[in-house]
Design an enzyme around this catalytic site. Sequence first.
Site, PDB file in Angstrom:
ATOM      1  N   ARG A  51      57.770 -39.209  58.903  1.00 46.61           N
ATOM      2  CA  ARG A  51      57.230 -37.850  60.264  1.00 46.61           C
ATOM      3  C   ARG A  51      58.086 -36.754  61.807  1.00 46.61           C
ATOM      4  O   ARG A  51      58.233 -36.082  61.583  1.00 46.61           O
ATOM      5  CB  ARG A  51      56.158 -38.405  61.462  1.00 46.61           C
ATOM      6  N   TYR A 104      50.905 -11.482  62.808  1.00 47.94           N
ATOM      7  CA  TYR A 104      49.833 -11.412  61.754  1.00 47.94           C
ATOM      8  C   TYR A 104      48.525 -12.797  62.231  1.00 47.94           C
ATOM      9  O   TYR A 104      48.868 -12.676  63.556  1.00 47.94           O
ATOM     10  CB  TYR A 104      50.983 -12.507  61.247  1.00 47.94           C
ATOM     11  N   ASP A 177      59.729 -13.634  63.840  1.00 48.42           N
ATOM     12  CA  ASP A 177      59.774 -14.063  62.644  1.00 48.42           C
ATOM     13  C   ASP A 177      59.583 -13.642  61.839  1.00 48.42           C
ATOM     14  O   ASP A 177      59.707 -11.799  61.210  1.00 48.42           O
ATOM     15  CB  ASP A 177      58.019 -13.744  62.164  1.00 48.42           C
ATOM     16  N   LYS A 202      56.011 -18.480  51.263  1.00 47.36           N
ATOM     17  CA  LYS A 202      55.823 -17.015  51.285  1.00 47.36           C
ATOM     18  C   LYS A 202      57.750 -16.963  50.162  1.00 47.36           C
ATOM     19  O   LYS A 202      57.318 -17.498  48.678  1.00 47.36           O
ATOM     20  CB  LYS A 202      55.967 -16.027  51.873  1.00 47.36           C
TER      21      LYS A 202
HETATM   22  N1  PLP Z   1      54.044 -15.368  59.581  1.00 45.77           N
HETATM   23  C1  PLP Z   1      53.727 -14.320  58.595  1.00 45.77           C
HETATM   24  C2  PLP Z   1      53.748 -12.572  59.042  1.00 45.77           C
HETATM   25  C3  PLP Z   1      52.681 -14.759  57.819  1.00 45.77           C
HETATM   26  O1  PLP Z   1      51.492 -13.340  56.829  1.00 45.77           O
HETATM   27  C4  PLP Z   1      51.874 -15.943  57.894  1.00 45.77           C
HETATM   28  C5  PLP Z   1      50.716 -16.317  56.510  1.00 45.77           C
HETATM   29  O2  PLP Z   1      50.316 -15.400  55.779  1.00 45.77           O
HETATM   30  C6  PLP Z   1      52.231 -16.646  58.434  1.00 45.77           C
HETATM   31  C7  PLP Z   1      53.463 -16.324  59.734  1.00 45.77           C
HETATM   32  C8  PLP Z   1      51.663 -18.502  58.684  1.00 45.77           C
HETATM   33  O3  PLP Z   1      52.213 -18.615  56.959  1.00 45.77           O
HETATM   34  P1  PLP Z   1      51.571 -20.199  57.185  1.00 45.77           P
HETATM   35  O4  PLP Z   1      50.116 -19.667  56.048  1.00 45.77           O
HETATM   36  O5  PLP Z   1      52.337 -21.107  56.153  1.00 45.77           O
HETATM   37  O6  PLP Z   1      51.281 -21.057  58.059  1.00 45.77           O
END
Ligand code: PLP
Length: 393
Positions: A51, A104, A177, A202
């Site tokens: 962890r 998001y 992000d 992704k």
């Molecule tokens: N940031 C963006 C722009 C996203 O589209 C997503 C998920 O679709 C995330 C963060 C979150 O990622 P995770 O699903 O790996 O938690």
Amino acid sequence: MLTRLVHPPQVEVVDPPTVPPLYTSTTYGGEALDRIDGILGGREAGFQYSRQGNPTVAALEGALADLEEASWAVVVASGMAAIAAALEAAVPPGALVLAAQELYGATDGLLSTWRDRGRITLRRAPVGNLDEFSAAIQAQRPAVVFVESASNPLLRAADVPALADAVHRVQGRLVVDNTFLSPLVLAPVALGADVVVESLTKFVGGHGDVTAGVVAGVDPDLARAVLAYRTHQGAAASPFDAWLAARGLKTLGLRVERQMATASVLARRLAAAGLLTWYPGLPSHPDHATAARLWRGGFGALVSVDLPGGRSAVDAAWRAFRLWGRGTTLGDVESLALYPAVASHRGLSADERLARGIGPGLVRLSVGIEGVEDLWTDLATALGVPRRPDVVT
Ligand code: PLP
């Protein structure tokens, strides 16, 4: 017998493997009583407990810090864990966060939960309007500005250097992000951002079989705070996911180059067929110039298209797709269509969606690595537009 079952002889590897090994052990220990975990994932330091730090996760962290042009990277359990860790580390209690209006949905959820609990004060500004965003930074002096490098689903491009300048002038920090672009296309830290977060689920994983996230930056105090978050909140990534993400990195360049080239062809054909098409590579996109200036090697692998027939046209397309998948993720080798109104943006009312430019016919396309003509034929058939591949190649 029982003892031999539990303690078989261990294999010692003399020659280094060509592929980094997958360490699944939760615990590491030897003769030295006082070895402590390496602070930045411990590439050369010892490991004690998974962890806190794991060699497979640390190998990925080294690779990602390098790609992000950051001095440290911490891999966590998901993109959302990365966002939570970054904000927890960067935002003092009660401080002001100025966030992009276009975020998001789960990020929106996290920020509004924190606002409702009094953890932060939250204000919003449109990332597509740099003047308005910069004025909001100057007037409100936020501790942290949070934006996505390319927004969902209209792919508004954040002007990272300009935002970093504006927020640094008021002694705040910029958190970006970068999930929609990946480090191949943009390295926000190299452009002045204090912290970059990314969902490795992704483009980096790329095959729809990994859930992980990364936070990277330059300030060692933030690194310590992010590591403390991972340790105390239990947000460690699984070593297997880290191993798959590291494998994904090897083909990230090939995959994303191909995805971007195909996305560009499809976007130009959709626009040529008369559909309102959102793709930063098109001169008609409001942020074409920003993306052309900041992004490397292309304009991303996401395209959004507005079907004039609204929801019934989307319904028909969903039934007609044969090759395109229908699903909520992005960046995978398989092409996927998403309907924001029932997926990423279902939490908003129809009016709120419209105010953000998301009409009832808007479809987001995540372009994979299949043959471009196969993708176009299926897309054109499903959307009911002429195939005319001769128009734009
Ligand atoms: N940031 C963006 C722009 C996203 O589209 C997503 C998920 O679709 C995330 C963060 C979150 O990622 P995770 O699903 O790996 O938690």
